[in-house]
Design a protein around this motif. Structure first.
Motif, PDB file in Angstrom:
ATOM      1  N   ALA A 107       0.811  -1.217   0.000  1.00 53.29           N
ATOM      2  CA  ALA A 107       0.000   0.000   0.000  1.00 53.29           C
ATOM      3  C   ALA A 107       0.848   1.273   0.000  1.00 53.29           C
ATOM      4  O   ALA A 107       0.456   2.270  -0.579  1.00 53.29           O
ATOM      5  CB  ALA A 107      -0.926   0.004   1.208  1.00 53.29           C
ATOM      6  N   LEU A 108       2.008   1.244   0.622  1.00 57.31           N
ATOM      7  CA  LEU A 108       2.800   2.463   0.767  1.00 57.31           C
ATOM      8  C   LEU A 108       3.743   2.673  -0.415  1.00 57.31           C
ATOM      9  O   LEU A 108       4.408   1.735  -0.855  1.00 57.31           O
ATOM     10  CB  LEU A 108       3.620   2.410   2.057  1.00 57.31           C
ATOM     11  N   PRO A 109       3.828   3.909  -0.923  1.00 54.40           N
ATOM     12  CA  PRO A 109       4.806   4.181  -1.982  1.00 54.40           C
ATOM     13  C   PRO A 109       6.216   4.232  -1.407  1.00 54.40           C
ATOM     14  O   PRO A 109       6.426   4.583  -0.254  1.00 54.40           O
ATOM     15  CB  PRO A 109       4.380   5.546  -2.524  1.00 54.40           C
ATOM     16  N   VAL A 110       7.185   3.867  -2.229  1.00 53.42           N
ATOM     17  CA  VAL A 110       8.591   3.832  -1.820  1.00 53.42           C
ATOM     18  C   VAL A 110       9.385   4.675  -2.809  1.00 53.42           C
ATOM     19  O   VAL A 110       9.071   4.712  -4.008  1.00 53.42           O
ATOM     20  CB  VAL A 110       9.111   2.376  -1.803  1.00 53.42           C
ATOM     21  N   ASN A 111      10.429   5.342  -2.327  1.00 51.43           N
ATOM     22  CA  ASN A 111      11.264   6.177  -3.182  1.00 51.43           C
ATOM     23  C   ASN A 111      12.013   5.324  -4.198  1.00 51.43           C
ATOM     24  O   ASN A 111      12.520   4.252  -3.873  1.00 51.43           O
ATOM     25  CB  ASN A 111      12.247   6.970  -2.320  1.00 51.43           C
ATOM     26  N   ALA A 112      12.131   5.826  -5.413  1.00 51.26           N
ATOM     27  CA  ALA A 112      12.750   5.063  -6.502  1.00 51.26           C
ATOM     28  C   ALA A 112      14.263   4.944  -6.365  1.00 51.26           C
ATOM     29  O   ALA A 112      14.889   4.191  -7.099  1.00 51.26           O
ATOM     30  CB  ALA A 112      12.407   5.700  -7.841  1.00 51.26           C
ATOM     31  N   ASP A 113      14.871   5.676  -5.425  1.00 54.62           N
ATOM     32  CA  ASP A 113      16.320   5.604  -5.263  1.00 54.62           C
ATOM     33  C   ASP A 113      16.794   4.245  -4.760  1.00 54.62           C
ATOM     34  O   ASP A 113      17.962   3.904  -4.920  1.00 54.62           O
ATOM     35  CB  ASP A 113      16.811   6.677  -4.290  1.00 54.62           C
ATOM     36  N   VAL A 114      15.924   3.483  -4.132  1.00 56.77           N
ATOM     37  CA  VAL A 114      16.332   2.207  -3.542  1.00 56.77           C
ATOM     38  C   VAL A 114      16.058   1.029  -4.472  1.00 56.77           C
ATOM     39  O   VAL A 114      16.141  -0.117  -4.042  1.00 56.77           O
ATOM     40  CB  VAL A 114      15.642   1.983  -2.174  1.00 56.77           C
ATOM     41  N   PHE A 115      15.757   1.312  -5.736  1.00 60.34           N
ATOM     42  CA  PHE A 115      15.452   0.245  -6.681  1.00 60.34           C
ATOM     43  C   PHE A 115      16.448   0.223  -7.827  1.00 60.34           C
ATOM     44  O   PHE A 115      17.056   1.233  -8.159  1.00 60.34           O
ATOM     45  CB  PHE A 115      14.058   0.440  -7.296  1.00 60.34           C
ATOM     46  N   LYS A 116      16.592  -0.965  -8.394  1.00 56.07           N
ATOM     47  CA  LYS A 116      17.281  -1.082  -9.675  1.00 56.07           C
ATOM     48  C   LYS A 116      16.519  -2.085 -10.501  1.00 56.07           C
ATOM     49  O   LYS A 116      15.818  -2.962  -9.972  1.00 56.07           O
ATOM     50  CB  LYS A 116      18.744  -1.472  -9.498  1.00 56.07           C
ATOM     51  N   LYS A 117      16.624  -1.938 -11.818  1.00 53.15           N
ATOM     52  CA  LYS A 117      15.864  -2.808 -12.717  1.00 53.15           C
ATOM     53  C   LYS A 117      16.378  -4.237 -12.632  1.00 53.15           C
ATOM     54  O   LYS A 117      17.571  -4.478 -12.437  1.00 53.15           O
ATOM     55  CB  LYS A 117      15.947  -2.300 -14.149  1.00 53.15           C
ATOM     56  N   TYR A 118      15.462  -5.150 -12.789  1.00 52.71           N
ATOM     57  CA  TYR A 118      15.785  -6.575 -12.751  1.00 52.71           C
ATOM     58  C   TYR A 118      15.548  -7.128 -14.146  1.00 52.71           C
ATOM     59  O   TYR A 118      14.492  -6.945 -14.743  1.00 52.71           O
ATOM     60  CB  TYR A 118      14.895  -7.287 -11.729  1.00 52.71           C
ATOM     61  N   TYR A 119      16.551  -7.809 -14.681  1.00 56.39           N
ATOM     62  CA  TYR A 119      16.449  -8.426 -15.993  1.00 56.39           C
ATOM     63  C   TYR A 119      16.573  -9.934 -15.793  1.00 56.39           C
ATOM     64  O   TYR A 119      17.645 -10.448 -15.510  1.00 56.39           O
ATOM     65  CB  TYR A 119      17.575  -7.927 -16.902  1.00 56.39           C
ATOM     66  N   PRO A 120      15.453 -10.666 -15.944  1.00 52.43           N
ATOM     67  CA  PRO A 120      15.497 -12.119 -15.712  1.00 52.43           C
ATOM     68  C   PRO A 120      16.297 -12.851 -16.771  1.00 52.43           C
ATOM     69  O   PRO A 120      16.578 -12.436 -17.815  1.00 52.43           O
ATOM     70  CB  PRO A 120      14.036 -12.538 -15.752  1.00 52.43           C
TER      71      PRO A 120
END
Length: 120
Positions: A107-120
């Protein structure tokens, strides 16, 4: 007053020279301020030229950075990223709403700074 007596200048002439020196100090101060602002703008442009902007779209797979607030028994061998997650919605300020791979939505939005794209 001691300087005035030693230099043997008239008081009016001394006041005039002092006033000119004060004007010169203001001019030098303005030049230094302008130089500092130009330097900051140049450093900002140089830094922003090297920043890689990462945009996330709904449906993308991402990994979330794990913040080890509690000590982990694995120490340095603990996972650095958790996931993968699916991006459900993105907002203008860089906030992202995620869901797990099975479809349960966070439910809660999270800042995009803590993500990186995942390529399977």
């Amino acid at each position: 007053m001691r300087v005035l007596a030693e230099s043997a200048l008239e008081e009016a002439e001394w006041a005039k020279q002092r006033y000119e020196q004060l004007n010169l100090i203001d001019k030098k101060r303005l030049i230094a301020l302008c130089h500092g602002q130009c330097y900051q703008q140049k450093m900002t442009r140089a830094f922003n030229a090297r920043v890689r902007h990462c945009e996330f779209n709904p449906g993308d797979l991402v990994l979330r950075k794990v913040f080890h607030i509690t000590p982990d028994s694995r120490g340095k061998f603990a996972y650095k990223y958790d996931g993968p997650f699916v991006v459900r919605e993105t907002f203008f300020g860089g906030a992202i709403i995620l869901s797990d791979m099975d479809g349960t939505e966070n439910a809660l939005p999270v800042n995009a700074d803590v993500f990186k794209k995942y390529y399977p």
